[in-house]
Design a protein around this motif. Structure first.
Motif, PDB file in Angstrom:
ATOM      1  N   TYR A 125      24.512  43.410 -30.831  1.00 52.35           N
ATOM      2  CA  TYR A 125      25.245  44.106 -31.635  1.00 52.35           C
ATOM      3  C   TYR A 125      26.718  44.047 -32.117  1.00 52.35           C
ATOM      4  CZ  TYR A 125      28.156  48.733 -31.966  1.00 52.35           C
ATOM      5  OH  TYR A 125      29.143  49.417 -32.109  1.00 52.35           O
ATOM      6  N   LYS A 129      28.324  44.159 -35.340  1.00 47.61           N
ATOM      7  CA  LYS A 129      29.398  44.423 -36.136  1.00 47.61           C
ATOM      8  C   LYS A 129      30.036  44.376 -36.409  1.00 47.61           C
ATOM      9  CE  LYS A 129      31.856  46.432 -32.433  1.00 47.61           C
ATOM     10  NZ  LYS A 129      32.902  46.886 -31.369  1.00 47.61           N
ATOM     11  N   LEU A 132      28.855  43.150 -40.421  1.00 42.82           N
ATOM     12  CA  LEU A 132      28.457  44.305 -41.103  1.00 42.82           C
ATOM     13  C   LEU A 132      30.214  45.002 -42.062  1.00 42.82           C
ATOM     14  CD1 LEU A 132      26.202  46.779 -39.414  1.00 42.82           C
ATOM     15  CD2 LEU A 132      25.387  44.967 -41.769  1.00 42.82           C
ATOM     16  N   ALA A 133      31.063  44.976 -40.632  1.00 43.89           N
ATOM     17  CA  ALA A 133      32.359  45.087 -41.161  1.00 43.89           C
ATOM     18  C   ALA A 133      32.726  44.624 -42.415  1.00 43.89           C
ATOM     19  CB  ALA A 133      33.124  45.359 -40.009  1.00 43.89           C
ATOM     20  N   ALA A 177      32.471  53.343 -33.892  1.00 39.42           N
ATOM     21  CA  ALA A 177      31.523  52.030 -33.852  1.00 39.42           C
ATOM     22  C   ALA A 177      30.869  52.018 -34.344  1.00 39.42           C
ATOM     23  CB  ALA A 177      32.494  51.022 -33.547  1.00 39.42           C
ATOM     24  N   THR A 180      29.132  53.774 -37.724  1.00 41.11           N
ATOM     25  CA  THR A 180      30.110  53.288 -38.504  1.00 41.11           C
ATOM     26  C   THR A 180      28.991  51.502 -38.785  1.00 41.11           C
ATOM     27  OG1 THR A 180      31.575  53.781 -38.640  1.00 41.11           O
ATOM     28  CG2 THR A 180      31.753  51.825 -39.747  1.00 41.11           C
ATOM     29  N   THR A 181      28.451  51.898 -37.938  1.00 40.99           N
ATOM     30  CA  THR A 181      27.645  50.440 -37.881  1.00 40.99           C
ATOM     31  C   THR A 181      26.091  50.262 -38.186  1.00 40.99           C
ATOM     32  OG1 THR A 181      29.054  49.092 -36.099  1.00 40.99           O
ATOM     33  CG2 THR A 181      27.372  48.453 -36.129  1.00 40.99           C
ATOM     34  N   GLY A 185      24.931  49.701 -41.479  1.00 44.92           N
ATOM     35  CA  GLY A 185      23.315  48.877 -41.355  1.00 44.92           C
ATOM     36  C   GLY A 185      21.920  49.039 -42.238  1.00 44.92           C
TER      37      GLY A 185
END
Length: 217
Positions: A125, A129, A132-133, A177, A180-181, A185
């Motif tokens: 994870y 995270k 992707l950010a 967070a 958003t992740t 995704g």
């Protein structure tokens, strides 16, 4: 249509809708009569559904152990789900049981293997995270983050887990967070209003951002 072609006389909405309602009820009555004749029900007596099983007590730690075998392996997942469905779970046990119910663990893992699985998934994870950010375009990241934040700031601030000042709140930041992740995704789905209402209880009970993300997925 009503505004373009007013009725010749002023009539109430009820009076206008009455003929349609009467016709609809008559059709329903005819349909029910044909169904009763086809199924040979006695007039006005459709078959009764089976009685529901009696409610049971919320799942306790002692109950949970009866579903586990050697090494802590879950042997009767279906029976566990039925118990929770009919009786619920004691609040102190939700953190453990919800991970079973939401399929976080592959089947057949021992207790030690489940702990190792959680550590592995937490590392995955964190990497996801960050990836992707970094990969998202600044405009996309800002758009998704703003959509998520609208709901995050509406989280029940009366709950002790989310209470306190909004600025720098660690639990609100974790909720932001993980949502958003998830949205980055899943670009076709992205973020939909109300997702935070599902994620917030998971985060409050599990008290772990990575595990809440797994359960939310």
């Amino acid at each position: 249509v009503a505004a373009a072609e007013p009725l010749p006389e002023r009539r109430s909405l009820l009076a206008t809708a009455l003929p349609f309602t009467q016709a609809l009820l008559a059709q329903v009555g005819r349909t029910l009569a044909r169904a009763q004749a086809a199924l040979a029900w006695p007039e006005g007596s459709p078959p009764s559904p089976p009685p529901p099983p009696p409610p049971c007590a919320p799942l306790s730690d002692t109950d949970l152990r009866t579903y586990l075998g050697p090494g802590g392996r879950l042997l009767r997942p279906h029976d566990l789900r039925l118990h929770v469905y009919h009786g619920g779970v004691e609040p102190g046990l939700r953190k453990v049981v919800w991970r079973y119910l939401l399929n976080v663990f592959p089947a057949g893992l021992s207790g030690q293997e489940r702990l190792a699985h959680l550590r592995h998934k937490a590392d995955e994870y964190a990497a996801l995270k960050a990836l992707l950010a970094a990969r998202a375009a600044p405009a996309e990241l800002a758009l998704v983050g703003a959509a998520v934040r609208k709901d995050v700031v509406r989280t029940d601030r009366g709950h002790p887990y989310f209470g306190g000042p909004e600025e720098g709140h660690p639990h609100l930041a974790a909720l932001q967070a993980l949502l958003t992740t998830f949205a980055l995704g899943h670009p076709r789905l992205s973020y939909c209003q109300g997702m935070s209402d599902v994620a917030a209880p998971l985060l409050a009970v599990l008290d772990d951002e990575a595990q809440a993300f797994l359960c939310f997925c």
